[in-house]
Scaffold this active site. Structure first.
Site, mmCIF file in Angstrom:
data_model
loop_
_atom_site.group_PDB
_atom_site.id
_atom_site.type_symbol
_atom_site.label_atom_id
_atom_site.label_comp_id
_atom_site.label_asym_id
_atom_site.label_seq_id
_atom_site.Cartn_x
_atom_site.Cartn_y
_atom_site.Cartn_z
ATOM 1 N N GLN A 12 0.830 -1.218 0.000
ATOM 2 C CA GLN A 12 0.000 0.000 0.000
ATOM 3 C C GLN A 12 0.865 1.270 0.000
ATOM 4 N N ASP A 13 1.728 1.413 1.005
ATOM 5 C CA ASP A 13 2.486 2.664 1.152
ATOM 6 C C ASP A 13 3.504 2.830 0.040
ATOM 7 N N ALA A 80 8.025 -5.345 4.879
ATOM 8 C CA ALA A 80 7.860 -6.026 6.169
ATOM 9 C C ALA A 80 6.775 -7.081 6.052
ATOM 10 N N SER A 82 3.648 -7.352 7.614
ATOM 11 C CA SER A 82 2.998 -6.242 8.320
ATOM 12 C C SER A 82 1.651 -6.593 8.954
ATOM 13 N N THR A 123 6.163 1.975 13.789
ATOM 14 C CA THR A 123 4.710 1.839 13.925
ATOM 15 C C THR A 123 4.210 2.130 15.337
ATOM 16 N N GLU A 125 2.249 0.318 16.754
ATOM 17 C CA GLU A 125 2.157 -0.978 17.447
ATOM 18 C C GLU A 125 3.264 -1.132 18.497
ATOM 19 N N TYR A 147 4.995 -8.966 15.893
ATOM 20 C CA TYR A 147 5.183 -7.868 14.923
ATOM 21 C C TYR A 147 5.666 -6.608 15.650
ATOM 22 N N LYS A 151 9.239 -4.725 15.150
ATOM 23 C CA LYS A 151 9.327 -3.317 14.730
ATOM 24 C C LYS A 151 10.096 -2.482 15.762
ATOM 25 N N HIS A 177 -2.784 3.688 8.860
ATOM 26 C CA HIS A 177 -3.220 4.494 7.715
ATOM 27 C C HIS A 177 -3.701 3.548 6.622
ATOM 28 N N ARG A 182 -5.416 -0.706 0.628
ATOM 29 C CA ARG A 182 -5.093 -1.454 1.833
ATOM 30 C C ARG A 182 -5.334 -2.947 1.587
HETATM 31 P P1 NAP Z 1 1.964 -3.910 3.047
HETATM 32 O O1 NAP Z 1 0.885 -3.402 2.146
HETATM 33 O O2 NAP Z 1 1.765 -5.167 3.814
HETATM 34 O O3 NAP Z 1 3.300 -4.044 2.165
HETATM 35 C C1 NAP Z 1 4.411 -4.721 2.642
HETATM 36 C C2 NAP Z 1 5.463 -4.758 1.550
HETATM 37 O O4 NAP Z 1 6.624 -5.442 2.065
HETATM 38 C C3 NAP Z 1 5.046 -5.495 0.277
HETATM 39 O O5 NAP Z 1 5.516 -4.791 -0.840
HETATM 40 C C4 NAP Z 1 5.779 -6.824 0.412
HETATM 41 O O6 NAP Z 1 6.078 -7.428 -0.833
HETATM 42 C C5 NAP Z 1 7.069 -6.353 1.065
HETATM 43 N N1 NAP Z 1 7.837 -7.445 1.682
HETATM 44 C C6 NAP Z 1 7.388 -8.367 2.546
HETATM 45 N N2 NAP Z 1 8.370 -9.199 2.883
HETATM 46 C C7 NAP Z 1 9.463 -8.817 2.208
HETATM 47 C C8 NAP Z 1 10.794 -9.298 2.101
HETATM 48 N N3 NAP Z 1 11.204 -10.369 2.776
HETATM 49 N N4 NAP Z 1 11.665 -8.644 1.291
HETATM 50 C C9 NAP Z 1 11.271 -7.558 0.576
HETATM 51 N N5 NAP Z 1 10.019 -7.051 0.630
HETATM 52 C C10 NAP Z 1 9.134 -7.682 1.426
HETATM 53 O O7 NAP Z 1 2.334 -2.783 4.129
HETATM 54 P P2 NAP Z 1 1.978 -1.212 4.142
HETATM 55 O O8 NAP Z 1 0.663 -1.037 4.796
HETATM 56 O O9 NAP Z 1 2.249 -0.642 2.827
HETATM 57 O O10 NAP Z 1 3.069 -0.690 5.188
HETATM 58 C C11 NAP Z 1 4.374 -0.309 4.771
HETATM 59 C C12 NAP Z 1 5.317 -0.414 5.951
HETATM 60 O O11 NAP Z 1 4.868 0.432 6.998
HETATM 61 C C13 NAP Z 1 5.432 -1.798 6.575
HETATM 62 O O12 NAP Z 1 6.751 -1.942 7.026
HETATM 63 C C14 NAP Z 1 4.481 -1.747 7.752
HETATM 64 O O13 NAP Z 1 4.864 -2.681 8.724
HETATM 65 C C15 NAP Z 1 4.672 -0.320 8.193
HETATM 66 N N6 NAP Z 1 3.540 0.328 8.851
HETATM 67 C C16 NAP Z 1 2.311 0.288 8.266
HETATM 68 C C17 NAP Z 1 1.269 0.974 8.873
HETATM 69 C C18 NAP Z 1 -0.104 1.002 8.253
HETATM 70 O O14 NAP Z 1 -1.054 1.359 8.972
HETATM 71 N N7 NAP Z 1 -0.247 0.697 6.971
HETATM 72 C C19 NAP Z 1 1.488 1.710 10.062
HETATM 73 C C20 NAP Z 1 2.791 1.737 10.584
HETATM 74 C C21 NAP Z 1 3.807 1.059 9.968
HETATM 75 P P3 NAP Z 1 5.079 -8.509 -1.523
HETATM 76 O O15 NAP Z 1 4.116 -7.686 -2.341
HETATM 77 O O16 NAP Z 1 6.012 -9.338 -2.312
HETATM 78 O O17 NAP Z 1 4.379 -9.249 -0.411
HETATM 79 O O1 F7E Z 2 -6.569 -4.295 13.202
HETATM 80 C C1 F7E Z 2 -9.415 -5.230 15.371
HETATM 81 C C2 F7E Z 2 -8.053 -5.808 15.721
HETATM 82 O O2 F7E Z 2 -5.445 -5.659 11.434
HETATM 83 C C3 F7E Z 2 -7.048 -3.133 13.835
HETATM 84 C C4 F7E Z 2 -0.933 -2.793 10.448
HETATM 85 O O3 F7E Z 2 -0.827 -1.959 9.319
HETATM 86 O O4 F7E Z 2 -1.585 -0.946 11.821
HETATM 87 C C5 F7E Z 2 -1.978 -2.238 11.391
HETATM 88 O O5 F7E Z 2 -2.105 -3.122 12.500
HETATM 89 C C6 F7E Z 2 -7.911 -3.497 15.037
HETATM 90 C C7 F7E Z 2 -7.272 -4.526 15.984
HETATM 91 O O6 F7E Z 2 -4.522 -3.377 12.077
HETATM 92 C C8 F7E Z 2 -11.012 -7.607 13.158
HETATM 93 O O7 F7E Z 2 -8.161 -6.684 16.851
HETATM 94 C C9 F7E Z 2 -11.523 -6.547 14.980
HETATM 95 O O8 F7E Z 2 -7.478 -4.112 17.310
HETATM 96 O O9 F7E Z 2 -6.571 -3.496 10.779
HETATM 97 P P1 F7E Z 2 -5.793 -4.249 11.763
HETATM 98 P P2 F7E Z 2 -3.464 -3.338 13.276
HETATM 99 O O10 F7E Z 2 -3.364 -4.628 13.972
HETATM 100 O O11 F7E Z 2 -3.786 -2.137 14.114
HETATM 101 C C10 F7E Z 2 -0.343 -0.890 12.528
HETATM 102 C C11 F7E Z 2 -0.080 0.559 12.873
HETATM 103 C C12 F7E Z 2 0.761 -1.562 11.806
HETATM 104 O O12 F7E Z 2 1.914 -1.177 11.903
HETATM 105 C C13 F7E Z 2 0.433 -2.858 11.144
HETATM 106 O O13 F7E Z 2 1.394 -3.174 10.156
HETATM 107 O O14 F7E Z 2 -9.104 -4.103 14.558
HETATM 108 N N1 F7E Z 2 -10.264 -6.167 14.620
HETATM 109 N N2 F7E Z 2 -11.994 -7.430 14.097
HETATM 110 C C14 F7E Z 2 -9.928 -6.814 13.498
HETATM 111 N N3 F7E Z 2 -8.790 -6.760 12.751
HETATM 112 C C15 F7E Z 2 -8.751 -7.532 11.641
HETATM 113 N N4 F7E Z 2 -7.639 -7.481 10.862
HETATM 114 N N5 F7E Z 2 -9.799 -8.348 11.275
HETATM 115 C C16 F7E Z 2 -10.945 -8.416 12.001
HETATM 116 O O15 F7E Z 2 -11.885 -9.144 11.655
#
Ligand code: NAP
Ligand code: F7E
Length: 323
Positions: A12-13, A80, A82, A123, A125, A147, A151, A177, A182
């Site tokens: 996504q990002d 990651a 993620s 993050t 988290e 996770y 991180k 985000h 997503r």
């Molecule tokens: P995402 O959609 O899950 O994307 C993860 C990316 O990492 C994908 O491109 C995946 O490639 C790549 N990847 C996984 N394992 C790898 C490996 N071994 N070597 C190289 N690339 C690898 O995550 P996102 O939501 O865009 O988030 C981007 C980053 O921000 C992540 O590090 C996540 O943990 C962190 N983060 C996300 C959030 C959020 O709310 N979205 C918040 C805080 C931090 P493939 O396509 O091949 O699987």
């Molecule tokens: O869960 C609750 C669940 O999986 C959010 C990643 O991008 O943000 C993400 O992590 C909340 C949790 O995100 C369901 O228990 C309820 O409390 O959308 P999520 P996350 O775990 O907050 C952080 C910042 C990152 O860094 C991570 O990479 O929602 N929840 N019911 C559920 N969650 C999921 N997935 N599915 C359910 O059915």
């Protein structure tokens, strides 16, 4: 003209950041790992404008070669494992990608060119069982999942390479985000995709876990701007990036169903399968430092974000039904 190298460009990002950097006239390289089928859906519209290099955060040499080949000014480490629940099923792999992968990339930078600016995707988290509310850059960490623990390692090794070797390495502590790009397993997208399918008569019910968890949800398109801004400052530093407003999963569901004129209580059931071994109950960020120093502010509000995602999922299902 600057050059950037992005890990996680297919995520996504990565896709939003690549778009932003292209608009700023960067040469954009992305590291992609080999898979048996193509997963470039999120970057297909910009694929001719970016350069892809095969590599993996598990493989030290591939990272060194990626740095040699792309000669970047800036490296954004977004790659990651993620998804939080998967980190309990695959804790070792999560640690390899999400924790040690950061050191591998930092080592490649240290060996090849210490002037490269480095962004680490940290993050909220890491705050986990929160020590104070709201959370800022000084709040101590208490991660609640493999996770979050991985991180937290990635965060501190980024700080450590800055302090040990003088690298320009920054850590962005980003709160949740979301966007129409997503992954479908995360709760916002799971809800908006299910609402779309229920509205179109393609699904009967939505099964979720903890309805009371609260998150500070923002828009990914806004958050990638903060990543870029962090690498444009005189000094490297760490920043919390958040909207400053928290909503429960229940409110998320209500907002999404209300947008299509349905009552969520008629369709949503809770299923213990989606409850986590250890939950992060409430996250709420204080990004005053980013407002002040980076002049960064989020634009898209929670309700707008959820409506944008529902509308996009409806459009997608309608188009595939026409095929
Ligand atoms: P995402 O959609 O899950 O994307 C993860 C990316 O990492 C994908 O491109 C995946 O490639 C790549 N990847 C996984 N394992 C790898 C490996 N071994 N070597 C190289 N690339 C690898 O995550 P996102 O939501 O865009 O988030 C981007 C980053 O921000 C992540 O590090 C996540 O943990 C962190 N983060 C996300 C959030 C959020 O709310 N979205 C918040 C805080 C931090 P493939 O396509 O091949 O699987
Ligand atoms: O869960 C609750 C669940 O999986 C959010 C990643 O991008 O943000 C993400 O992590 C909340 C949790 O995100 C369901 O228990 C309820 O409390 O959308 P999520 P996350 O775990 O907050 C952080 C910042 C990152 O860094 C991570 O990479 O929602 N929840 N019911 C559920 N969650 C999921 N997935 N599915 C359910 O059915």
């Amino acid at each position: 003209m600057k050059t950037a190298l992005i890990t996680g460009i297919t995520g996504q990002d990565g896709s939003y950041l690549a778009e932003l950097l292209l608009k700023k006239n960067y040469v954009v390289y992305g590291i992609v790992r080999r898979s048996s089928s193509c997963n470039f859906e999120r970057i297909s519209h910009i694929q001719d404008d970016i350069k892809l290099i095969q590599g993996d955060l598990l493989d030290q040499n591939s990272l060194i070669e990626a740095i040699e080949d792309s000669k970047p000014d800036e490296v954004y480490n977004l790659g990651a494992q993620s998804f939080v629940p998967t980190s309990w099923n695959q804790p070792v792999l999560t640690g390899e990608f999400t924790a040690l992968g950061v050191t591998r990339l930092l080592e490649a930078i240290r060996l090849k060119n210490k002037n490269i600016r480095f962004y680490q995707a940290s993050t909220s988290e890491m705050f986990g069982k929160v020590r104070e509310t709201p959370q800022n850059e000084k709040t101590s960490f208490y991660p609640r999942s493999p996770y979050g623990v991985a991180k937290t390692y990635g965060h501190w090794i980024t700080v450590n390479y800055r302090e040990s070797y003088g690298l320009y390495s920054c850590s962005g502590i980003l709160f949740n985000h979301e966007s129409p790009r997503r992954g479908l397993e995360f709760v916002t997208r799971k809800v908006t995709d299910s609402v779309a399918r229920i509205k179109l008569g393609l699904l009967k019910e939505l099964k979720v876990g903890n309805l009371e968890a609260k998150r500070d949800w923002g828009y990914a398109g806004d958050f990638v701007e903060a990543m870029w801004l962090m690498l444009q400052q005189d000094e490297p530093d760490d920043y919390v990036i958040s909207t400053g407003k928290a909503h429960s999963v229940r409110e998320l569901i209500d907002t999404a169903f209300s947008h299509v004129g349905l009552n969520w209580q008629d369709y949503v059931v809770t299923d213990p399968k989606f409850v986590r071994p250890a939950e992060v109950d409430v996250l709420l960020g204080d990004s005053s430092k980013a407002h002040e120093k980076l002049k960064w502010k989020p634009r898209v509000k929670f309700e707008e974000l959820i409506m944008m995602m529902v509308d996009s999922d409806i459009k997608r299902h309608e188009s595939s039904a026409k095929l």
